[in-house]
Design an enzyme around this catalytic site. Structure first.
Site, short mmCIF file in Angstrom:
data_model
loop_
_atom_site.label_atom_id
_atom_site.label_comp_id
_atom_site.label_asym_id
_atom_site.label_seq_id
_atom_site.Cartn_x
_atom_site.Cartn_y
_atom_site.Cartn_z
CG ASN A 1 -20.27 23.09 -19.50
OD1 ASN A 1 -19.48 22.26 -19.93
ND2 ASN A 1 -19.94 23.97 -18.57
NE ARG B 1 -9.24 -30.33 5.27
CZ ARG B 1 -9.46 -31.35 4.45
NH1 ARG B 1 -8.47 -31.83 3.73
NH2 ARG B 1 -10.67 -31.87 4.32
#
Ligand code: UD1
Ligand code: CA
Length: 457
Positions: free
Chosen positions: A380, A16
């Site tokens: 940075n 199923r």
């Protein structure tokens, strides 16, 4: 309570499901469905587990290859649940205790319930105890037929039931506790003269009652705990139940979930208090999230360790990363495996990281690829920076030391090191190491040809 073994039935195809994958391997709550009953049996105290496999037996076996407490029994042809149990006989040769029987497709059963059923079984000196539930809609399940005084007489399958029997609302969960001494003898005498031509395990009840052996049903309080998963509608329903339970536990422990219906957090994930989770967030694997974090919409986290006070903005995806406290990530960042971000790091939009360590307070705020890199503190990284880590054959590392400022649009061709406190000018392609406290600049000088456009015309 004596020796306990478990047999888990997982040989069926699951017609199923309409799938190429065997039913019990369909994913439920982040793992194959069969994991759930296996874990429940284990947690209920089963020292030995026999998994009856058939359809795609190799796939199921492979999944459990590492589990030392599991043995496999092969059911070559799926002749019914009773036949499946008979196939486990060899694997439990010499075992004389109590056997728990579970179904691979009844995944929501809790170990506490199994324990209660076994206690009841022991105190009544039963030979068979079947776990049942009262369901308003019993369709599809075996019905528990009882006689005077509530004595259980047998179980009748939907397809074999009379109209009167179909009205019965007490259903068979497919979960049992059975004395080993009785079980294998009983399943050996099953017959298949029923609507499906199968050897039904359920018939052992009638065999026991015929022999005057004590049989009982043990009803669960919450029928959803024994729901069977036979199709994908039920698979989704079971997943919803699992999710609801996980979310409720988290909320009661102090986590805010804005919309629990759309929070997809796997069982086993830990989340600290005062963390806020927005809709459509997915968290899986062995993830640990600290307290006071914010997970914005559509964040996906797999197997990460996240400290306290971390903000993860919308649409970010992270896998196997370690994030320390007060880090900010995203929106739309991609943190790939072995990313380690120390406290107060900021990763902005469209930044991808892989195999990097980024020191405290460092930032890569926009549009950057950082892979195979060691980045120090307070660095940075400018917009558009790329660590060129791959030469087509091997991967190489980039090292950026503390306090470096990398301007926009910089390529770092690894292996390369930028020494502490240096500045890399915008547009530079760094191909050799940069000493500390220096300026690295590599640009073609700009030429302005005045009037050039006019001449062209
Ligand atoms: C079964 C029960 C039913 C119960 C329901 C609960 C029987 C005859 N019926 O029905 O009373 O209400 O479970 O969910 O037992 N399996 C095998 N080998 C086989 C057949 C099945 O290993 O030959 C396994 C399946 O993989 C599955 C489990 O046993 O995990 C149950 O089989 P399934 O066919 O789904 O039984 P149901 O019709 O749901
Ligand atoms: Ca079933």
């Amino acid at each position: 309570m004596g020796d306990i073994a478990a047999i888990i039935l997982a040989a069926g195809k699951g017609t199923r499901m309409k799938s190429d994958l065997v039913k019990v391997m369909h994913v439920l709550g982040g793992r194959p469905m069969v994991d759930w009953p296996v874990e429940a049996a284990r947690d209920a105290g089963a020292a030995r587990i026999v998994l009856v496999t058939g359809h795609q037996a190799d796939t199921v076996r492979e999944h459990f290859a590492e589990a030392g407490d599991i043995t496999f029994a092969l059911q070559e042809e799926q002749l019914g649940t009773g036949h499946a149990v008979a196939c486990a006989r060899e694997a439990l040769h010499g075992f004389s205790g109590r056997i728990l029987i579970l179904c691979g497709d009844v995944p929501l059963i809790r170990p506490e319930t199994l324990q209660k059923m076994m206690e009841c079984h022991a105190s009544r000196q039963a030979v068979v105890t079947v776990l049942t539930a009262h369901r308003d809609n019993p369709y599809g399940y075996g019905r528990v037929v009882k006689g005077y005084g509530g004595r259980i007489l047998g179980i009748v399958e939907e397809k074999d039931a009379t109209e009167v029997e179909r009205e019965i609302t007490e259903i068979n969960s497919g979960i049992y506790c059975v004395e080993a001494s009785f079980l294998f003898d009983a399943v050996a005498s099953l017959r298949s003269d029923n609507a499906q031509g199968e050897y039904y395990l359920t018939d052992i009840i009638r065999i026991a009652t015929d022999r005057g052996l004590p049989c009982f049903s043990f009803p669960v309080d919450e029928p959803e705990e024994v729901m069977g998963v036979n199709d994908r509608v039920q698979l989704a329903a079971a997943a919803t139940i699992i999710r609801k339970k996980v979310n409720e536990e988290l909320m009661l422990a102090g986590v805010t979930i804005i919309d629990p219906a759309t929070a997809y957090i796997e069982k086993g994930v830990a989340v600290g208090r005062d963390t806020v989770i927005y809709p459509n967030v997915h968290v899986s694997g062995a993830t640990v999230i600290g307290s006071g974090c914010l997970l914005e919409p559509s964040v996906v986290i797999r197997g990460c360790r996240i400290g306290n006070g971390v903000t993860i903005k919308a649409g970010s995806i992270m896998t196997d990363a370690r994030i320390d406290e007060e880090v900010t990530i995203g929106p739309m960042a991609h943190l790939r495996p072995e990313t380690e971000l120390r406290a107060h790091v900021k990763i902005g939009n469209f930044v991808e990281t892989k195999k990097i360590v980024m020191g405290e307070g460092s930032k890569a705020s926009h549009l950057t690829y950082l892979g195979d890199a060691t980045i120090g503190r307070d660095v940075n990284i400018g917009c558009g920076t790329i660590t060129c880590n791959y030469d087509g054959v091997r991967k190489h590392r980039t090292v950026i030391e503390d306090n470096v400022f990398v301007g926009s649009d910089v390529q770092l061709v690894a292996p390369v090191t930028v020494g502490r406190n240096s500045l890399v000018a915008a547009g530079t392609t760094v191909t050799t190491d940069v000493p500390h406290d220096s300026l690295a600049i590599a640009r073609v000088p700009q030429v302005n040809k005045e009037g050039w456009r006019l001449k062209k015309k």
